[in-house]
Design a protein around this motif. Structure first.
Motif, mmCIF file in Angstrom:
data_model
loop_
_atom_site.group_PDB
_atom_site.id
_atom_site.type_symbol
_atom_site.label_atom_id
_atom_site.label_comp_id
_atom_site.label_asym_id
_atom_site.label_seq_id
_atom_site.Cartn_x
_atom_site.Cartn_y
_atom_site.Cartn_z
ATOM 1 N N ARG A 283 0.818 -1.217 0.000
ATOM 2 C CA ARG A 283 0.000 0.000 0.000
ATOM 3 C C ARG A 283 0.854 1.270 0.000
ATOM 4 N N SER B 91 3.413 1.837 -1.921
ATOM 5 C CA SER B 91 4.051 2.053 -3.224
ATOM 6 C C SER B 91 3.665 3.408 -3.783
ATOM 7 N N GLN B 92 4.643 4.042 -4.433
ATOM 8 C CA GLN B 92 4.393 5.399 -4.929
ATOM 9 C C GLN B 92 4.647 5.548 -6.415
ATOM 10 N N TYR C 169 2.395 8.221 -11.057
ATOM 11 C CA TYR C 169 2.540 8.213 -9.606
ATOM 12 C C TYR C 169 1.441 8.978 -8.894
ATOM 13 N N SER C 170 0.512 9.566 -9.643
ATOM 14 C CA SER C 170 -0.611 10.251 -9.027
ATOM 15 C C SER C 170 -1.895 9.542 -9.390
ATOM 16 N N ASN C 171 -2.839 9.510 -8.484
ATOM 17 C CA ASN C 171 -4.141 8.936 -8.786
ATOM 18 C C ASN C 171 -4.768 9.612 -9.998
ATOM 19 N N LEU D 271 -4.392 5.013 -12.411
ATOM 20 C CA LEU D 271 -3.939 4.596 -11.088
ATOM 21 C C LEU D 271 -5.008 4.868 -10.047
ATOM 22 N N ASN D 272 -5.277 3.871 -9.218
ATOM 23 C CA ASN D 272 -6.186 4.014 -8.086
ATOM 24 C C ASN D 272 -5.488 3.429 -6.869
ATOM 25 N N LYS D 273 -4.873 4.291 -6.071
ATOM 26 C CA LYS D 273 -4.086 3.822 -4.929
ATOM 27 C C LYS D 273 -4.974 3.213 -3.848
ATOM 28 N N GLN E 265 -5.468 -0.103 -4.928
ATOM 29 C CA GLN E 265 -4.181 -0.737 -5.246
ATOM 30 C C GLN E 265 -4.250 -1.364 -6.635
ATOM 31 N N VAL F 193 -3.686 -0.557 -10.955
ATOM 32 C CA VAL F 193 -3.169 0.272 -12.042
ATOM 33 C C VAL F 193 -3.492 -0.427 -13.356
ATOM 34 N N VAL G 146 6.145 -2.045 -10.058
ATOM 35 C CA VAL G 146 5.839 -1.170 -8.920
ATOM 36 C C VAL G 146 7.096 -0.992 -8.086
#
Lengths: 108, 115
Positions: free
Chosen positions: A28, A30-31, A51-53, A65-67, A70, A72, A91
């Motif tokens: 979780r 991960s960036q 690296y951004s949602n 991306l949806n952090k 989790q 991509v 990742v």
């Protein structure tokens, strides 16, 4: 539990269609997230990083991306036979972890 | 511009033999990596070097050693090869920073068979 999961495929789409490739990850914290393309017998080459949602677009490619989930994904619009390859989700940063890859076939 | 150069491209070893895989990059990157790729398992990190003078274990370091000879060169050594080490080995490099984030540039790979 594998750290980066991808459907192995094969995924087959007709020429001109949208190909959708998915990836989930377990860390979780991960960036940084990457998509690589690997042709048979060749080395991986970087397609996109995010690296951004949200969405990031580059030509026919869109990374999402949806952090929180989790998750991509990679969308390939107007798929071409030359897009036929294995797509690797990765990742991390200094110890980047790769998924096993999804093999994509674009049929003329 | 050569990028990342790996040697040799192909190698066959007998069980118990040793060998060193060589890797050099000409992009002035700080970080270098060794991965192995096996069918159905994707790329697995063996060792990496975030900067000259440092090395760290990755996911599958057993049976391998590495040397970061200088900023350009990062070698992988198999001291006593085993059939389980039959694989395709990729070296990669990157210029990591805070932002933007950089991906890896890969070499062309070494296909190693241990019999």
């Amino acid at each position: 539990q594998k750290e980066v999961e991808q459907n192995s495929g094969p995924l087959s789409v007709p020429e001109g269609a949208i190909a959708s490739l998915n990836c989930t990850y377990s860390d979780r914290g991960s960036q940084s997230f990457f998509w690589y393309r690997q042709y048979s017998g060749k080395s991986p080459e970087l397609i996109m990083f995010i690296y951004s949602n949200g969405d990031k677009e580059d030509g026919r490619f869109t990374a999402q991306l949806n952090k929180a989930s989790q998750y991509v994904s990679l969308l390939i619009r107007d798929s071409q036979p030359s897009d036929s390859a294995t797509y690797l989700c990765a990742v991390g940063r200094d110890d980047m972890r790769f998924g096993a890859g999804t093999r994509l076939t674009v049929k003329p | 511009n050569a990028g990342v150069t790996q040697t040799p491209k192909f190698q066959v070893l007998k069980t118990g033999q040793s060998m060193t895989l060589q890797c050099a990059q000409d992009m002035n990157h700080n970080s270098m990596y060794w991965y192995r790729q096996d069918p159905g398992m994707g790329l697995r990190l063996i060792y990496y070097s975030a900067s000259e003078g440092t090395t760290d274990k990755g996911e599958v370091p057993n049976g391998y050693n590495v040397s970061r000879l200088n900023k350009r060169e990062f070698s992988l050594r198999l001291e006593s090869a085993a059939p389980s080490q039959t694989s395709v080995y990729f070296c990669a490099s990157s210029q990591q920073g805070v932002l933007p984030l950089y991906g890896y540039t890969f070499g062309s790979g070494t296909r190693l068979t241990v019999v």
